[in-house]
Write an enzyme that holds these catalytic residues in place. Structure first.
Site, PDB file in Angstrom:
ATOM      1  N   LYS A 263       0.834  -1.197   0.000  1.00 42.93           N
ATOM      2  CA  LYS A 263       0.000   0.000   0.000  1.00 42.93           C
ATOM      3  C   LYS A 263       0.871   1.250   0.000  1.00 42.93           C
ATOM      4  O   LYS A 263       1.974   1.241   0.552  1.00 42.93           O
ATOM      5  CB  LYS A 263      -0.881   0.045   1.250  1.00 42.93           C
ATOM      6  N   ARG A 338     -10.510 -11.075   2.211  1.00 40.73           N
ATOM      7  CA  ARG A 338     -11.478 -12.062   1.719  1.00 40.73           C
ATOM      8  C   ARG A 338     -10.946 -13.488   1.875  1.00 40.73           C
ATOM      9  O   ARG A 338     -11.731 -14.426   1.973  1.00 40.73           O
ATOM     10  CB  ARG A 338     -11.839 -11.761   0.269  1.00 40.73           C
TER      11      ARG A 338
END
Length: 489
Positions: A263, A338
């Site tokens: 990120k 997820r």
């Protein structure tokens, strides 16, 4: 840290009091006037006639505040206006260094004083943090909020206090940095909260996670120097009304660097201590249910790890085998939440659940779609269940926006070499993420809440505050307790 909530038959002499008045009030009712001098009464009534919604009368030894109920079309909106009035009131109480305030409800809104106390208490919340300088460690002035007489019953006040303690627990967990709250510490904090509240906790360590072949959780953990955990929180009172449990699943990524799909920072990675807000909400909800002895069997599942690029970290292109047996091609290591949730959703099937709800700070797409004002909801549960969750969202003002899971979205997560890809297309990212989860949530009704927007705020926002908001706790508590009405029909 929250103020204490209490109930009393009457306010003590020379107490600081808040009077909730009906909309349109211009003449003070006797219960709100007390022994006010005529000049003071005239001052208040002039302000009310001028449509002021919050009027302050300073007696120097104590304060009186008059709050007018907002003219809103629904009870839910009126209660939210009172929470916001509680937030506004807090700044006045803080300026006067008020330690205890008494609230009297003189309106026809039965939950009015509770809503006012809720907004006031949540605004007064402080994260204790780690400051060592005594000058910067100022204790909050407001320590007690007391609801008087018919404003609420003692049982209602106690129940609200426990729910708010659940919110504070979730906020505390989210606000803690990863060097104070790694996966093992997170699990231990949830277990300690369970010991206090009455729910049980089983913490699965690395060996047990490996034995269960939770490939998603294990893959995300590969780059971390610290082991993962999988916490099973359970509240099962002897008088539980549901034959099959409700299962809550919370994402527990205690810090997310993005892994090798790193990120950017600032304004992205530096906020990622909040990536376990879903797991924190599950713990806060179980805490509130257990403290209030709610007769429901509820299980919480929280897979936890940090996501780092070190060591043998998983890489784009890897294929992993999940707990369910499905294979997943990793297209992006920053789509890691997820993977944890998928293993937990597959594991949930063993409980033959009545309903499974997962919560996760899952996608930036959800934030871009609806901002920080609400959460996205998607899933396979029937329309009546979704409507009940929406109703709980409006009641608590933790509102939801429903998105579709049309069959065509399955094309977004196709892989050439595995059953699924962990990354969808550039558009509708929150939907393709939920479509991915759907493959692991088969055999039971399921709802997914993407709370990425409201879970952590970078600037103060009303009674939600700054930092971790504890979103999901009040929503799920309201939803689950209302299921008792359905079960008892």
């Amino acid at each position: 840290m929250l103020p204490q909530l209490a109930h009393a038959a009457t306010a003590s002499a020379h107490a600081t009091q808040v009077f909730l008045l009906p909309h349109g009030t211009t003449a003070l009712p006797t219960a709100a006037a007390g022994d006010l001098p005529e000049a003071a009464r005239a001052y208040i009534e002039t302000a009310l006639a001028d449509h002021q919604k919050l009027v302050h009368l300073n007696h120097f030894s104590h304060q009186h505040y008059y709050v007018v109920l907002a003219d809103k079309p629904t009870a839910d909106q009126r209660l939210e206006a009172l929470r916001r009035s509680g937030h506004q009131l807090h700044s006045l109480l803080k300026a006067e260094k008020v330690a205890e305030v008494f609230i009297q409800n003189l309106t026809d809104e039965p939950a009015g004083a509770l809503a006012m106390a809720e907004g006031l208490a949540l605004t007064a919340y402080q994260f204790e943090g780690y400051k060592t300088d005594e000058k910067s460690r100022k204790a909050p002035a407001l320590t007690t909020i007391t609801l008087v007489g018919d404003a609420a019953t003692a049982a209602e006040v106690s129940a609200l206090a426990h729910v708010l303690q659940g919110v504070a627990l979730a906020r505390d967990l989210v606000n803690a940095p990863v060097n104070k709250l790694n996966a093992e510490q997170f699990a231990e904090r949830m277990a300690a909260a369970g010991d206090e509240a009455g729910y049980t906790t089983d913490i699965l360590d690395l060996a047990r996670i490996e034995a269960l072949r939770m490939g998603g959780l294990l893959a995300v953990n590969l780059g971390s120097p610290e082991p993962p955990t999988f916490s099973i929180l359970e509240w099962k009172p002897a008088n539980a009304q549901n034959a099959k449990p409700y299962v809550l699943v919370g994402k527990g990524v205690v810090f997310d660097t993005g892994g090798l799909s790193l990120k950017p920072t600032p304004n992205s990675m530096d906020l990622m201590k909040c990536d376990m807000a879903g797991g924190a909400a599950v713990a806060g909800t179980l805490y509130a249910l257990a403290k209030n002895q709610v007769p429901l069997h509820v299980i919480g599942l929280v897979p936890a790890t940090d996501n780092r690029p070190g060591g043998l970290a998983f890489v784009p292109g890897d294929v992993i085998t999940m707990h369910s047996g499905l294979t997943v091609e990793v297209k992006n290591t920053d789509a890691e939440g997820r993977l944890l949730l998928a293993d937990a959703l597959s594991f949930a099937k063993k409980y033959d659940p009545e309903l499974v709800i997962d919560l996760a700070t899952l996608t930036g797409a959800a934030v871009r779609a609806i901002g920080t004002e609400g959460s996205a909801v998607l899933g396979t549960a029937g329309a009546p269940t979704v409507q009940q969750l929406h109703a709980a969202g409006h009641r608590t003002h933790e509102r939801l926006v429903e998105f579709p899971l049309w069959d065509e979205y399955a094309d977004h997560i196709k892989s050439d070499i595995a059953d699924l890809s962990n990354l969808g297309k550039g558009e509708a990212g929150h939907i393709s993420a939920a479509k991915f989860l759907e493959r692991f949530a088969e055999g039971y009704p399921w709802l997914h809440l993407d709370i990425a927007g409201p879970a952590f705020l970078t600037a103060p926002d009303n009674y939600r505050g700054k930092g971790g908001t504890g979103v999901g706790v009040r929503l799920l508590y309201e939803f689950l307790t209302k299921q008792l009405n359905t079960l008892n029909k």
